[in-house]
Design an enzyme around this catalytic site. Structure first.
Site, PDB file in Angstrom:
ATOM      1  N   TYR A 198      -0.348   3.826  10.303  1.00 28.33           N
ATOM      2  CA  TYR A 198       0.953   3.375   9.788  1.00 28.33           C
ATOM      3  C   TYR A 198       0.910   3.361   8.264  1.00 28.33           C
ATOM      4  O   TYR A 198      -0.163   3.303   7.650  1.00 28.33           O
ATOM      5  CB  TYR A 198       1.299   1.986  10.326  1.00 28.33           C
ATOM      6  CG  TYR A 198       0.431   0.862   9.797  1.00 28.33           C
ATOM      7  CD1 TYR A 198       0.764   0.172   8.626  1.00 28.33           C
ATOM      8  CD2 TYR A 198      -0.739   0.484  10.460  1.00 28.33           C
ATOM      9  CE1 TYR A 198      -0.026  -0.857   8.149  1.00 28.33           C
ATOM     10  CE2 TYR A 198      -1.533  -0.536   9.991  1.00 28.33           C
ATOM     11  CZ  TYR A 198      -1.176  -1.218   8.824  1.00 28.33           C
ATOM     12  OH  TYR A 198      -1.966  -2.236   8.344  1.00 28.33           O
ATOM     13  N   CYS A 199       2.086   3.432   7.669  1.00 27.26           N
ATOM     14  CA  CYS A 199       2.226   3.316   6.210  1.00 27.26           C
ATOM     15  C   CYS A 199       3.593   2.703   5.931  1.00 27.26           C
ATOM     16  O   CYS A 199       4.241   2.161   6.823  1.00 27.26           O
ATOM     17  CB  CYS A 199       2.041   4.672   5.524  1.00 27.26           C
ATOM     18  SG  CYS A 199       3.159   5.972   6.098  1.00 27.26           S
ATOM     19  N   THR A 200       4.065   2.784   4.706  1.00 28.13           N
ATOM     20  CA  THR A 200       5.303   2.099   4.330  1.00 28.13           C
ATOM     21  C   THR A 200       6.527   2.675   5.031  1.00 28.13           C
ATOM     22  O   THR A 200       7.281   1.957   5.688  1.00 28.13           O
ATOM     23  CB  THR A 200       5.521   2.163   2.806  1.00 28.13           C
ATOM     24  OG1 THR A 200       4.345   1.701   2.142  1.00 28.13           O
ATOM     25  CG2 THR A 200       6.712   1.300   2.397  1.00 28.13           C
ATOM     26  N   ILE A 227       6.419   0.838   8.306  1.00 35.43           N
ATOM     27  CA  ILE A 227       6.631  -0.611   8.383  1.00 35.43           C
ATOM     28  C   ILE A 227       8.107  -0.955   8.212  1.00 35.43           C
ATOM     29  O   ILE A 227       8.623  -1.881   8.848  1.00 35.43           O
ATOM     30  CB  ILE A 227       5.790  -1.331   7.310  1.00 35.43           C
ATOM     31  CG1 ILE A 227       4.306  -1.012   7.493  1.00 35.43           C
ATOM     32  CG2 ILE A 227       5.999  -2.841   7.376  1.00 35.43           C
ATOM     33  CD1 ILE A 227       3.447  -1.391   6.295  1.00 35.43           C
TER      34      ILE A 227
END
Length: 346
Positions: A198-200, A227
């Site tokens: 996952y990342c932003t 996210i």
């Protein structure tokens, strides 16, 4: 013909205040083949400037990466313009959970070699062979699976204030640094574990998933929309929130709350705090975490030396900065020797 921003951040802030109208903060990205990024960039600027769009947008031969704000009343027109561009039709827009009319104060559209600095040679692997996109519900299921390895693809100063519980959070300064480290650390689990990332907003995972599949990882998943999209889905669908703390964002807000926990600490006194600031000394501009008490005592600076410089007149400070180039070596993002309390992930 105006093709570049001609107002200062202060002037733009005054105009936003005078307008008194709500703005929407959002982001999107799309990998696509853009034959002439400069022409495409100029076309975007002409349209978006008329719509009072503000933000930081990168355009390259490989696509577009945009973080921006648009007046709420112009959102429909903005979306119509995106849909008029074939490769951006119905592109997913990650709308921020916490809105701030001053999230962006300039319109900056820049042509770059890549829309994310990954250091990869895209010709050596199939960048379209990406991992499986999963929504928030499926993501929650996956990360409870004992055969899953959850990896945060963001940098140390992002994960310091918020991350998913039990996630591996590489202690790196850049996305480029994280790729070989993760591959080496997890090389024994290429076939027996699910790699979930996952990342932003999803863009880093998009490239990383293709890279790790190329490196032999058999089951690769990525949180669709990152996210930002996760936070919206759990809110709208009443799902369990498995993210703790804040999500670091790359605009004037610095972060938006996803969980209620404060997992970081002030870099100057160690008290519980997760508020990022930039040192008030422009020649330093260090990104660090500072509580209100230290902010008052240090006048927004990271050290006594910077406090002294910040107290000088504008012309004196400008003279001291002459000939110095801002870079990651100057910004350091929390790694300065002046920082007493380092990251303490839980």
């Amino acid at each position: 013909m105006q093709l570049y921003n001609n107002l200062s951040a202060k002037e733009r802030a005054a105009l936003i205040e005078a307008a008194g109208k709500d703005r929407l903060t959002l982001s999107f990205y799309k990998y696509a083949h853009i034959q002439d990024p400069e022409v495409f960039r100029n076309e975007l600027f002409l349209v978006w400037n008329r719509l009072d769009v503000l933000g930081r947008i990168y355009v390259a031969h490989e696509g577009i990466n945009a973080q921006l704000s648009v007046p709420a009343e112009y959102f429909g027109r903005f979306k119509e313009h995106l849909d008029s561009i074939p490769f951006l039709k119905n592109v997913r827009l990650n709308v921020a959970i916490e809105q701030d009319n001053y999230a962006f104060l300039k319109l900056k559209i820049k042509v770059r070699h890549k829309i994310v600095a990954d250091g990869l040679n895209d010709e050596t692997f199939d960048v379209t062979n990406i991992g499986i996109h999963v929504n928030a519900d499926r993501f929650n299921e996956l990360i409870e699976d004992p055969n899953t390895i959850l990896v945060d693809m963001r940098n140390h100063y992002e994960s310091e204030i918020g991350h998913f519980k039990n996630a591996i959070t590489p202690d790196v300064d850049t996305f480029r640094d994280s790729l070989p480290i993760i591959e080496d650390d997890l090389k024994e689990h290429k076939e027996d574990k699910k790699l979930v990332m996952y990342c932003t907003g999803g863009i880093r995972c998009e490239k990383a998933s293709a890279y790790f599949k190329h490196k032999g990882f058999k089951e690769v998943y990525q949180l669709e929309g990152g996210i930002i999209n996760y936070a919206r889905q759990i809110q709208e669908q009443g799902l369990e929130n498995k993210f703790i703390g804040k999500n670091f964002v790359f605009d004037e807000r610095m972060a938006e709350s996803i969980g209620n926990e404060v997992i970081a600490q002030c870099h100057q006194c160690g008290t519980s705090c997760d508020t990022h600031v930039n040192c008030a000394n422009e020649a330093c501009h260090l990104l660090f975490i500072q509580c209100e008490s230290c902010k008052s005592e240090m006048q927004g600076c990271c050290s006594d030396a910077c406090k002294e410089v910040s107290s000088l007149s504008y012309d004196e400070q400008k003279m001291l900065r002459r000939g110095k180039t801002k870079s990651n070596k100057i910004f350091k993002k929390g790694r300065s020797e002046t920082i007493k309390f380092k990251r303490n992930l839980s």
